[in-house]
Every structure is written in C-alpha cells, then in structure tokens.
Design an enzyme around this catalytic site. Structure first.
Site, PDB file in Angstrom:
ATOM      1  N   GLU A 187       0.817  -1.214   0.000  1.00 45.31           N
ATOM      2  CA  GLU A 187       0.000   0.000   0.000  1.00 45.31           C
ATOM      3  C   GLU A 187       0.852   1.265   0.000  1.00 45.31           C
ATOM      4  O   GLU A 187       0.528   2.233  -0.716  1.00 45.31           O
ATOM      5  CB  GLU A 187      -0.911   0.001   1.226  1.00 45.31           C
ATOM      6  CG  GLU A 187      -1.799   1.238   1.325  1.00 45.31           C
ATOM      7  CD  GLU A 187      -2.587   1.285   2.618  1.00 45.31           C
ATOM      8  OE1 GLU A 187      -3.515   2.092   2.693  1.00 45.31           O
ATOM      9  OE2 GLU A 187      -2.262   0.518   3.543  1.00 45.31           O
ATOM     10  N   ASP A 188       1.942   1.292   0.780  1.00 50.13           N
ATOM     11  CA  ASP A 188       2.644   2.553   1.041  1.00 50.13           C
ATOM     12  C   ASP A 188       4.031   2.655   0.418  1.00 50.13           C
ATOM     13  O   ASP A 188       4.704   3.680   0.596  1.00 50.13           O
ATOM     14  CB  ASP A 188       2.783   2.764   2.558  1.00 50.13           C
ATOM     15  CG  ASP A 188       1.435   2.972   3.237  1.00 50.13           C
ATOM     16  OD1 ASP A 188       0.498   3.391   2.536  1.00 50.13           O
ATOM     17  OD2 ASP A 188       1.323   2.698   4.441  1.00 50.13           O
TER      18      ASP A 188
END
Length: 703
Positions: A75-76
């Site tokens: 996700e990051d």
C-alpha cells in the site's frame, strides 16, 4: 525492537521457526519504508515491527509474523504483490494483499457504503482468518499510539474502533483485545468519564486498601485446603467496562457491584466444579449472577463458569473458573486455531472455527442485501447469548433479547413463518416475550399463517429479520407490481411518453434487473424511483445540469461536514433551517419552527447557522403527507396522476385506515422546495375526491 529480539520472541513458542524468512522480511520491510515516518516522528517501520510483536503474544505462525512486517509495503511503498510473492511465497503475498484491501475499506461514513464494505470485510476474513488477526493487531498498535494524530482523526479512529474492531475482536473470542481496544477508544471519546472512574478506584483503594491481593490469598487458601491445584489471578476491571455497566444499570459507582474480577485456572473440568463449590461455601452468592458456559459454551468457543459473591468485608467480586485449555481459548479466541507450541500447531479442543459463522452470514444474504447484512453482523457481534431448549431437548442459542419468533426461525424458516403463538416453560406467552437462559420453548404453528410486518420490530436476530422481510416481499409483490405500474404510467406521461411492455423490458435490462415484473415491484416498493426508470430510457429528458447538487444544497457547512434532513420536520429548500451536530451523524438540519429544537436550547454549541442555496433544486426531498380520499373506483389513480402532473413523484404509499366510504393514506412525495409543496397541496385540496390533505410532522421521529 531489532530483528534478533523479534526472532527470540517467536523462538520462545516455536523453536522450529524459519529465522531466515523472518530476517529477510524484516530487512525488506525496513528497506521499503526507509525515509518514511509516523506522525510521532518515529521511523515508520517501528509500527510493522510492533504489530509483529503483538502477534507473537498469540503464538502465531511464521507466515502471519512475516505478513505483519510487510502489511503496509504494497500500500505505502513501491513494493508489489508479484515481488512479495517471489521473495516470500504466494501465501504471504496473499495475506499482505488481504490486509491491504481491509485497510482501504472505508468502514465509517455513509451508511450504504459502510454496509457494502462490511460485506467485503467479512468475505476477506472468511478466506483466511489470519488477515483479520493482523488487522486487529495493526489497529491495536495504532490505538496505543493514537495521541500523535490530529484530534479529529483520533475521534474518527476511536469511534471506528469502538463500533467495529472491538466488537469484532470479541466475536472472534479475543476478549483481552476487545477490552483494551474499548478502553483505548474510551480514553479518546470520553476522557473525563474515564479519569473520573480512575479517581474513584484510587479513593476506594485508599479507603479499603488493596483488596485484590487479599481476596486472591483468601481464594488460594480455600482451594489448597480442599486439595485443588489451581492458579488464581485478580484484577480491577477496566474503566470502560465499569462505565458501561454504570450506564446499562443506571447505577452510581458506589452502588456498582463486582468491579473486581478473579480467575481460577484449574487442570480439569471436575476441578472447575469443585472450585465452584469451595467459593460458594466460603462466601454468600449474589442471586441471578451465576452462568455455566462450560455446559453451554458461547458461539465463539468461550467456556467458563461465572459467579458473583460477597467476599471479604462484603466486597462483591466476580469469579471466573475454567481449565487451562479453556483459558487459552478465552484469551486467544480465533488465534488459538493458529497458535504454535514447540514448533507445531497446537490443536485446542475447545477452539471454535468462526469461519463457519462468517460463511453462514455471507451466504445468508444476497449480493445486494448490504443493509440487512450489516444489521445482522452488528446484532450478532454486539449481543450476548441465551440458551433455550426445544421440546425435543435440543439447545437453541440466541442473542440476548431474543423472542419466541427468533427461536422459531432458529429452528427452521417454515416454522417461523407459520408461528402463531408460543409456550415458555409450559405457559402461553405473547410473541414479544424476551427469552431467558434455560427456558423451554414450544412454538405453536398454523397452516396458512404468514409473518406480520410488526414482527420486524419484535425480533432481534438477523436470520429472523431476513426471513420475515423475504416473506413480506413475496406477499406484497403483486401489490407492489400494481402500484409500480401506476407510478411509472404517471412518470412516462409526464415526459410525453407511453408505457409499453417493450419499454419496461428495455428499462429492466438497462438497470440489470431480471424482467419487467421485477422492475415494477421495485418501483412499487420504493426501492427504485420512477424518475430513474425514465432516465434509463430517455437520458435526454433527465433534469437539467444547472440544478443544484442535492449533496451541496446547504450553505454554511464545513468542507468535510455531511448533512441529513431531520425526520421529525423534513425541511425543504425555501424554508428557514438550523443545523444541530450529532456525534457520528454529522449535521442534522431542522426547520426553524421544529418543536424538537427546544431539546437543544441548553446546548448552543451544537447549533450551526445554515441556509439553503439559491437556485433550482431537484425534486428529491421527501415530505410525508396525510391524505383522506373518497373510496371509489379510479380515485387513487386520478390522485397519482394529479401528483405527477405537478412534477412530483410518489416514493412511498401506505394505507393507514380503510372505511367503506373513504381511505386515509400516508404518502411520501419527492419535491423540489417549499413552493413546490404549496402548489401540490393547493391542487390536491381543489380535487373533489380529496377530503383532507395535511403535511405530517412527527416530533417523536428519531434522528
């Protein structure tokens, strides 16, 4: 925590751990998150490591620990599923991807979106329960470090935790996590109440001394005298648990009993009952406070004996008695399925697979029944259980507050549909009776009986509500088809088009419905507006683009604030309005003359100065009207035609009274503004078949 410390925690319960796998995951996660920082200023990778450490307390497998270390990488960071799969295997990659999808779900906000995302959450959980274990540990660490967030973000996360993640942890059997999540959220949402309870504990300790070690010693001595080998632990209950009991029982702190809890952990089932006898002989029991969850386990696998007694100096304490194996399930819940001991998964005979519950929930409701699914999930997560007996001696498990109708549907849908009465312990009782633990229930059924709409307000189980709604839909289908046909005829005439079978079939296909009857039924049931059907066939006849967006119709709100119209007064554009803030519901707008506003006179900080934006508003604002019309052939059709001719749409219609010479109806009309309402009521009052027309305002309607 460095990688060697983490590996040491895993090795404590799993000597066969794949140290190289954990070390590589640690180094990879550290590299991916390099340069990223948390709100507190700490390096971001401290968070995944802390989540992994929490999961080691549950003695989870290597794949879950590695997932915790990598759960934010996809996700990051620049990491991808394919890269994680190549480096750490598909199992880990799928788990990381599952946690990422859960993180991206908006579980708070608009009700319809929340309901849809709740289903996605449960589908993901049913595929692999380790996903929710990582997500719960992630939420726990975020709540432990929440003080570094902005105040509004703290409040949002705390509400989400209290409403969703804490009950979910409880339903998964992880009671310790539920209690800590609730207390951490309570600390954010109501710090004054929490601090008040802590101060009361301090005062109590000064007055009576520290009673926990004293009572613990009393219990140990009594058990040793009887030759029972057991461990005894005592603690004060968490502030939120105490506060909730104060609210539920409407008691002050000084009158609240059992604010201290003690656990007796024995080696065998017989020792549990022997220990119970010791406690009851030594101290006087509190009536009505005994529960045997060993003979009747909870649905999440929880087993224990609960009793409350007046101990030393009359102090009321709750005592829980269970074996070591039962204690593991009580503490770890679903994690007991994945727990390792000495390098192999330890099979706990008392662990219940919540996957069966998840699967039954997701299968019980159709793909579009998001609201019913959310309602069922919350009912089953938030409520405790009662156990009742059928005439054959079968044990039926129900949530607290369940009725004989819930009992009937728990046995079989056909029995629930045919229910006309019930006997509890041999005595005939009303169907709205709330059942209690241990009662015997006999359902009286009759052929031809159908569920009543009022049952929806009586039952508490999602299964019963879904079955009743399904039956009512089937029963009302023909009525809805007739009403839908009339509503669509008026809507088509309003745009100078004729309704035909071909047009209905085309509209049904355009709206992804099975056939024309399904289309008509949904329109008649107010699940689909006639305007949307017309728009599907004739998009060029839809409202002009210069109409004010209904979501931005009110001026004076902050950028992130949402508004809802109060159901007590249903204000319309053109009417003077005022907003009132509600926790968790944004701003609710009331008409300036709404009687309900008197309840908020002492809370001026909750009032918001608002006004409707000027311009042409769409006809989407529902207002309930009371209509008394002549009972004669064709009258209702003419009234519907008249309403359509005024550019209004009927969204709901209910017969409230039927007499030989008149009908009284409650009709919900979609209108543009107050002027539109005035024009419609004037036209209705001029109609000879209409005896009375009035706007309905209900100050008892809740927000």
């Amino acid at each position: 925590m460095d990688v060697d410390d983490l590996i040491a925690l895993v090795r404590n319960y799993n000597p066969r751990t794949n140290e190289d796998l954990i070390r590589r995951a640690y180094e990879y996660g550290c590299r991916m998150h390099e340069g990223q920082f948390r709100q507190s200023g700490e390096p971001y990778f401290t968070h995944p490591v802390a989540v992994a450490a929490i999961l080691t307390e549950m003695r989870l497998d290597d794949a879950t620990i590695v997932t915790a270390l990598l759960h934010d990488t996809i996700e990051d960071t620049r990491s991808t599923w394919a890269e994680v799969s190549d480096l750490f295997g598909r199992d880990v990659a799928d788990l990381v991807d599952g946690v990422t999808k859960l993180t991206n779900l908006q579980l708070s906000g608009a009700h319809s979106k929340q309901a849809e995302n709740f289903r996605k959450l449960f589908v993901a959980m049913s595929r692999d329960l380790r996903v929710i274990l990582v997500k719960l540990a992630d939420r726990l660490h975020n709540m432990r470090t929440i003080r570094s967030m902005r105040p509004e973000k703290q409040a949002q996360k705390a509400r989400e935790t209290m409403e969703i993640f804490a009950p979910l942890a409880g339903r998964m059997g992880m009671q310790w996590m539920r209690e800590e999540l609730e207390d951490l959220a309570f600390k954010v949402l109501n710090p004054e109440a929490r601090n008040s309870i802590i101060r009361r504990f301090v005062v109590l300790q000064k007055e009576n001394g520290d009673v926990i070690p004293q009572i613990t010693a009393d219990i140990r001595a009594a058990l040793e005298t009887e030759g029972i080998d057991a461990a005894v632990f005592g603690r004060a209950k968490r502030p939120y648990s105490v506060w909730r009991k104060m609210q539920e029982k409407q008691l002050s702190f000084s009158r609240l009993s059992d604010i201290y809890g003690f656990r007796i952990i024995t080696g065998t089932d017989p020792d549990c009952y022997r220990a119970l006898g010791v406690i009851h002989r030594k101290w006087r029991t509190v009536p009505g406070r005994f529960k045997d969850y060993i003979s009747q386990p909870k649905s999440n696998g929880y087993r224990s004996i609960h009793t409350t007694v007046s101990a030393r100096d009359g102090t009321r304490v709750e005592v829980q008695i269970r074996t070591r194996a039962m204690h593991e399930v009580a503490e770890a819940g679903v994690a007991a399925h994945w727990a390792y001991r000495d390098g192999v998964r330890s099979r706990n005979p008392f662990a219940v697979d919540p996957g069966e519950w998840l699967t039954s929930l997701t299968e019980r409701f159709g793909e579009e029944d998001h609201d019913a699914f959310l309602e069922a999930v919350k009912l089953e997560m938030y409520q405790d259980q009662v156990f009742c007996f059928s005439p054959k001696g079968d044990v039926i498990q129900l949530p607290k507050g369940a009725t004989p109708i819930d009992f009937a549907y728990a046995i079989h849908t056909r029995l629930g549909n045919a229910c006309v009465g019930a006997k509890v312990d041999g005595i005939r009782v009303p169907l709205w009776t709330r059942l209690k633990n241990g009662q015997g229930v006999e359902i009286i059924a009759a052929a031809g009986q159908r569920p009543q709409a009022t049952w929806l307000d009586i039952v508490v189980t999602g299964r019963a509500k879904a079955a009743i709604r399904r039956s009512l839909r089937e029963e009302d289908r023909s009525r809805f088809i007739r009403l839908g046909s009339e509503l669509l005829r008026v809507a088509f005439e309003h745009v100078n088009r004729k309704i035909t079978d071909k047009a209905l079939r085309t509209a049904a296909r355009a709206l992804a419905l099975t056939d024309a009857d399904e289309l008509l039924a949904r329109v008649g049931a107010a699940e689909l507006s006639a305007q949307r059907v017309v728009g599907a066939l004739y998009p060029d006849l839809t409202p002009p683009a210069d109409e004010i967006d209904a979501g931005r119709a009110v001026a004076g709100l902050q950028a992130d604030q949402e508004f809802n119209r109060a159901p007590c007064c249903n204000p319309l554009p053109g009417e003077r309005i005022v907003g009132v803030t509600y926790r968790g519901k944004g701003v609710v707008i009331h008409a300036i003359d709404c009687p309900v506003l008197a309840d908020f006179e002492s809370q001026p900080e909750r009032w918001v100065d608002l006004r409707w934006r000027e311009g042409r508003h769409p006809a989407v604002y529902t207002v309930p009207l009371s209509l008394t019309i002549r009972h004669d052939a064709g009258v209702l059709g003419r009234i519907c035609t008249l309403i359509g001719a005024q550019g209004a749409n009927i969204s709901d219609l209910e017969f409230q009274d039927r007499k030989p010479d008149f009908y009284r109806l409650r009709v919900e009309i979609c209108l543009r503004d107050a002027e539109h309402l005035h024009a419609l009521m004037t036209a209705l009052e001029a109609e000879s078949d209409v005896a009375q027309v009035a706007r309905i305002r209900d100050s008892s309607a809740t927000v």
